[in-house]
Design an enzyme around this catalytic site. Structure first.
Site, short mmCIF file in Angstrom:
data_model
loop_
_atom_site.label_atom_id
_atom_site.label_comp_id
_atom_site.label_asym_id
_atom_site.label_seq_id
_atom_site.Cartn_x
_atom_site.Cartn_y
_atom_site.Cartn_z
N CYS A 69 0.69 -1.53 0.12
CA CYS A 69 0.16 -0.25 0.00
C CYS A 69 0.90 0.97 -0.24
O CYS A 69 0.18 2.47 0.21
CB CYS A 69 -0.70 -0.17 0.99
SG CYS A 69 -0.01 0.17 2.86
N CYS A 72 5.17 1.66 4.14
CA CYS A 72 6.29 1.32 4.38
C CYS A 72 6.99 2.74 3.61
O CYS A 72 8.34 3.68 3.88
CB CYS A 72 6.85 0.74 4.76
SG CYS A 72 6.19 -1.09 4.88
N CYS A 164 4.73 -7.06 4.78
CA CYS A 164 4.98 -7.95 3.22
C CYS A 164 5.60 -8.03 2.68
O CYS A 164 5.95 -9.61 1.63
CB CYS A 164 4.28 -6.61 2.03
SG CYS A 164 2.19 -6.06 3.12
N CYS A 195 3.75 -2.93 10.19
CA CYS A 195 2.49 -2.59 8.95
C CYS A 195 2.21 -0.67 9.15
O CYS A 195 1.11 -1.23 10.21
CB CYS A 195 1.82 -3.35 8.88
SG CYS A 195 0.57 -3.33 8.15
N HIS A 234 5.06 -6.92 24.99
CA HIS A 234 3.99 -6.54 26.69
C HIS A 234 5.07 -6.42 27.67
O HIS A 234 4.70 -6.22 28.88
CB HIS A 234 3.59 -8.31 26.55
CG HIS A 234 3.28 -8.71 27.53
ND1 HIS A 234 2.22 -8.75 28.27
CD2 HIS A 234 4.32 -9.05 28.92
CE1 HIS A 234 1.91 -8.54 29.38
NE2 HIS A 234 2.83 -9.45 30.04
N CYS A 237 5.19 -2.20 28.22
CA CYS A 237 3.37 -2.39 27.55
C CYS A 237 2.85 -1.24 29.39
O CYS A 237 3.74 -2.61 30.34
CB CYS A 237 2.81 -3.14 27.94
SG CYS A 237 0.60 -2.62 27.19
N CYS A 261 -6.02 -3.41 30.71
CA CYS A 261 -5.27 -4.85 29.59
C CYS A 261 -5.95 -4.60 28.98
O CYS A 261 -7.29 -5.25 28.83
CB CYS A 261 -4.60 -5.37 30.40
SG CYS A 261 -4.25 -6.83 29.37
N CYS A 267 -5.15 -7.87 21.64
CA CYS A 267 -3.83 -7.98 22.01
C CYS A 267 -2.80 -8.52 21.94
O CYS A 267 -3.36 -9.87 22.12
CB CYS A 267 -3.83 -6.62 23.24
SG CYS A 267 -1.81 -6.48 23.46
N CYS A 276 8.29 -1.31 20.11
CA CYS A 276 7.40 -0.20 19.70
C CYS A 276 7.41 0.38 20.87
O CYS A 276 6.75 1.57 20.91
CB CYS A 276 6.45 -0.73 19.79
SG CYS A 276 5.80 -2.04 17.88
N CYS A 288 1.32 2.46 19.47
CA CYS A 288 -0.01 1.67 19.14
C CYS A 288 -0.98 1.50 20.16
O CYS A 288 -1.67 2.13 20.63
CB CYS A 288 0.20 0.45 18.34
SG CYS A 288 0.17 0.53 16.52
N CYS A 295 -1.62 -4.32 20.08
CA CYS A 295 -0.92 -4.45 19.68
C CYS A 295 -1.25 -5.52 18.65
O CYS A 295 -2.13 -6.73 18.44
CB CYS A 295 0.59 -5.68 20.53
SG CYS A 295 1.42 -5.90 19.60
N CYS A 298 2.26 -7.03 13.94
CA CYS A 298 2.50 -6.63 12.43
C CYS A 298 3.59 -7.32 12.89
O CYS A 298 4.44 -6.62 11.20
CB CYS A 298 1.76 -5.65 12.42
SG CYS A 298 2.97 -4.43 12.92
#
Length: 368
Positions: A69, A72, A164, A195, A234, A237, A261, A267, A276, A288, A295, A298
């Protein structure tokens, strides 16, 4: 390792940076920080300086796009520190990228052809490769798989940018027989999944290669271990405290549980390897989970097909209540939930999530 840059060349490069408003002190601090990203000692920053100031030796880059798409590419273009201008103009020589290059048609095809003849270039691939029928994706009048094989032959390194390209991603769940780059070509591939991916992951990997002239250490899935191999989403988090107490969000519209949570909302943090929650997107603006989304996993090879539906709880219906935490405690009195019992339950639930994910993957393979 790359040979040291001549002092005269270094002076020219540093002078150019100063003309752009970047002081030598700031530039060296940036290179030292880049070394720190990979857990290297601070004195390795000098080695990054050597690589980044080699302006006359900028590595050519060919960026191919298959089934994807363009998210990225957009993520890279949103890079703030360093900015996309610095990346494209000062660190690499982006020869071919159909999203950002101004030329088209025969002119762009000639640029690609000339770069292939020169060799010694980096290949970045975005998007998956269709194998069910090559006509699903054609680039420059060629089947994408054919073009990928041709361009990868003389590449000094190959990077699969985005899930991808790395593992097939979302198109893999469709009818095109989508596959990742490493399944198509017979040479080492660095996977930068996501992603989209965090631009820091790609820029950091490029800087590492430019400095050491070799690929960084990779985990078992071909990802740079510095970003993916050492931790689960996790682990860091911001909602992990509620997880340990067995407090799970079940109603999006309940303001009293908005920070609980997100495991029961799909998640995949307990089975996803990524930093992340440590290095946020958009120059540290958010991630995210911090934005309120579970989550999606991805960056994992199983995404998307084996981790869908995205918002479905990984806990199967009828699973027993968490040890020591009743439904009444979860909905009425948050502080009253037994912390000790919650900590005991936490690893049980993590293992259960992993077990159910594995079971789901086997069911998909069996066509269920």
């Amino acid at each position: 390792m790359r040979a040291p840059v001549d002092n005269k060349e270094k002076e020219i490069a540093l002078t150019k940076l100063e003309m752009k408003g970047v002081s030598r002190r700031s530039f060296i601090k940036y290179c030292t920080a880049a070394a720190a990203w990979f857990g290297l000692n601070y004195y390795c920053g000098n080695m990054f300086v050597e690589a980044a100031t080699a302006a006359v030796q900028k590595k050519p880059v060919i960026w191919l796009q298959g089934q994807g798409c363009t998210g990225c590419s957009c993520s890279l273009l949103s890079s703030i520190n360093p900015g996309v201008g610095e990346v494209l103009l000062d660190h690499i020589s982006m020869r071919f990228n159909t999203t950002i290059m101004s030329s088209a048609g025969e002119v762009s095809a000639k640029i690609l052809e000339d770069t292939l003849k020169e060799g010694d270039y980096l290949l970045v691939v975005e998007g998956s490769i269709p194998t069910a029928d090559p006509r699903f994706c054609m680039v420059e009048g060629k089947y994408f798989e054919e073009l990928l094989r041709e361009v990868s032959d003389n590449a000094v390194a190959v990077i699969a940018a985005g899930t991808c390209a790395a593992y097939g991603g979302i198109p893999k769940a469709g009818i095109t027989g989508a596959k990742g780059v490493s399944e198509i070509i017979d040479k080492p591939v660095v996977n930068i999944p996501g992603c989209p991916f965090n631009p820091n992951w790609l820029v950091g990997t490029l800087l590492y290669y430019l400095n050491f002239n070799e690929l960084p250490a990779l985990d078992s899935e071909g990802r740079p271990a510095a970003y993916f191999g050492n931790h689960f989403v996790h682990d860091t988090c911001p909602r992990v405290g509620y997880f340990e107490k067995g407090l799970f969000l079940e109603d999006w519209n309940n303001p009293d549980t908005v920070d609980w949570c997100l495991l029961k909302k799909g998640c995949k943090g307990p089975v996803t390897h990524s930093d992340c929650n440590r290095v946020w997107f958009n120059d540290g603006a958010n991630s995210c989970i911090r934005a309120g989304s579970p989550c999606a996993g991805c960056v994992q090879p199983e995404f998307y097909k084996d981790l869908s539906p995205l918002y479905a709880s990984p806990l199967a219906p009828g699973e027993p209540e968490l040890v020591g935490v009743t439904a009444e405690q979860r909905t009425v009195d948050l502080p009253s939930a037994a912390l000790g019992a919650g900590i005991v339950a936490a690893p049980i639930i993590v293992n259960k999530v992993a077990e159910l994910m594995k079971k789901r993957k086997e069911e998909v393979k069996d066509g269920k």
